[in-house]
Design a protein around this motif. Structure first.
Motif, mmCIF file in Angstrom:
data_model
loop_
_atom_site.group_PDB
_atom_site.id
_atom_site.type_symbol
_atom_site.label_atom_id
_atom_site.label_comp_id
_atom_site.label_asym_id
_atom_site.label_seq_id
_atom_site.Cartn_x
_atom_site.Cartn_y
_atom_site.Cartn_z
ATOM 1 N N ASN A 106 -10.080 -0.099 1.716
ATOM 2 C CA ASN A 106 -10.993 -0.597 0.694
ATOM 3 C C ASN A 106 -10.204 -1.412 -0.328
ATOM 4 O O ASN A 106 -8.973 -1.323 -0.404
ATOM 5 C CB ASN A 106 -11.779 0.540 0.027
ATOM 6 N N PRO A 107 -10.875 -2.242 -1.123
ATOM 7 C CA PRO A 107 -10.177 -3.128 -2.064
ATOM 8 C C PRO A 107 -9.278 -2.398 -3.047
ATOM 9 O O PRO A 107 -8.215 -2.909 -3.411
ATOM 10 C CB PRO A 107 -11.323 -3.852 -2.786
ATOM 11 N N GLU A 108 -9.685 -1.221 -3.510
ATOM 12 C CA GLU A 108 -8.880 -0.487 -4.479
ATOM 13 C C GLU A 108 -7.561 -0.034 -3.869
ATOM 14 O O GLU A 108 -6.489 -0.219 -4.459
ATOM 15 C CB GLU A 108 -9.670 0.723 -4.997
ATOM 16 N N ARG A 109 -7.612 0.550 -2.684
ATOM 17 C CA ARG A 109 -6.390 0.995 -2.015
ATOM 18 C C ARG A 109 -5.501 -0.182 -1.625
ATOM 19 O O ARG A 109 -4.278 -0.072 -1.630
ATOM 20 C CB ARG A 109 -6.746 1.813 -0.769
ATOM 21 N N ALA A 110 -6.137 -1.304 -1.314
ATOM 22 C CA ALA A 110 -5.380 -2.478 -0.888
ATOM 23 C C ALA A 110 -4.558 -3.092 -2.016
ATOM 24 O O ALA A 110 -3.729 -3.969 -1.769
ATOM 25 C CB ALA A 110 -6.325 -3.527 -0.302
ATOM 26 N N LYS A 111 -4.763 -2.643 -3.248
ATOM 27 C CA LYS A 111 -3.920 -3.085 -4.356
ATOM 28 C C LYS A 111 -2.513 -2.492 -4.243
ATOM 29 O O LYS A 111 -1.563 -3.038 -4.781
ATOM 30 C CB LYS A 111 -4.524 -2.653 -5.696
ATOM 31 N N SER A 112 -2.417 -1.349 -3.534
ATOM 32 C CA SER A 112 -1.149 -0.620 -3.465
ATOM 33 C C SER A 112 -0.501 -0.664 -2.094
ATOM 34 O O SER A 112 0.730 -0.648 -1.986
ATOM 35 C CB SER A 112 -1.375 0.855 -3.864
ATOM 36 N N VAL A 113 -1.308 -0.681 -1.033
ATOM 37 C CA VAL A 113 -0.761 -0.639 0.324
ATOM 38 C C VAL A 113 -1.501 -1.637 1.205
ATOM 39 O O VAL A 113 -2.563 -2.138 0.844
ATOM 40 C CB VAL A 113 -0.881 0.776 0.935
#
Length: 249
Positions: A106-113
């Motif tokens: 998801n976009p939120e997790r994709a900020k970190s990994v």
């Protein structure tokens, strides 16, 4: 004076280059191949994706995927059982090289990994015995599309929901596909069919941000196992269903 200045600048540049690591930017995939070991985070206690089996060995869909990754890389595997909250911190810190732990992109997790293409189905849906029809509520929001005369009963947790279904108090079970699979495994006489899907959240493999070579390799791995039928075999084995169409990144 001009020639002296040029000589000083060149000497400074050479000194700076000498401080840079040989081989340029570090590459995780190359490092893993060179050291001969990969550490992969898998679910600590989330069957059928990952849990401790009867023989006290870790097993499950994600565990099998981790083993296949190590096998295709030709390296030794170190399994690292992790909780849901540990997935991203362990990946960003380098505690694990990859996370194969039923993690949805998801976009939120994709900020970190970074994420791979989806390798496993994961969804919430309505399940019922083969003789129960799904009516006209496919692809619609559940609470806005209940058939006339249907009664919606909410329970506090999965255990209460499953108990109500097993006791015949409800005709349709709305839960995650893994929960439904576990119920059938423990109660073979209670056949279930997917009537419709409420929400899809297919699982992707987590890759450390910036590791483009590793992400590319993992995507090729997923494609290879999908086309070769391996993912379908694992889906039938652990999830009790044929592998559905999965999205690619």
């Amino acid at each position: 004076m001009l020639n002296k200045l040029k000589t000083t600048l060149i000497a400074g540049a050479v000194s700076t280059l000498a401080l840079l690591p040989l081989g340029g930017v570090a590459d995780q995939l190359t490092d893993i191949l060179e050291k001969g070991t990969i550490t992969i985070g898998v679910p600590e206690n989330f069957p059928p994706f990952g849990s401790v089996g009867a023989d006290f060995e870790h097993e499950g869909y994600d565990v099998d995927i981790a083993k296949l990754i190590a096998e295709d890389l030709g390296v030794e595997l170190e399994l690292k059982p992790i909780t849901s909250k540990q997935r991203i911190p362990f990946l960003t810190s380098g505690t694990v090289d990859l996370v194969v732990s039923s993690m949805g992109a998801n976009p939120e997790r994709a900020k970190s990994v970074w994420f791979s293409s989806a390798y496993a189905p994961f969804f919430s849906g309505a399940f019922a015995a083969p003789g129960v029809t799904g009516g006209t509520i496919e692809d619609l929001e559940l609470f806005k599309a209940l058939p006339e005369g249907a009664e919606l009963i909410r329970f506090g947790d999965n255990a209460a929901t499953l108990s109500a279904y097993l006791a015949g108090q409800v005709d349709v079970l709305v839960t995650g596909n893994t929960v439904a699979t576990g119920l059938v495994a423990e109660n073979p006489d209670k056949a279930l069919e997917t009537k419709f899907i409420v929400r899809r959240s297919p699982a992707s493999i987590g890759v450390k941000s910036g590791e483009s070579n590793m992400q590319q390799w993992v995507n090729v791995f997923v494609l290879h196992k999908k086309l070769g039928g391996v993912l379908n075999e694992l889906s039938v084995k652990w999830l009790g269903q044929e592998l559905p169409d999965l999205p690619s990144l």
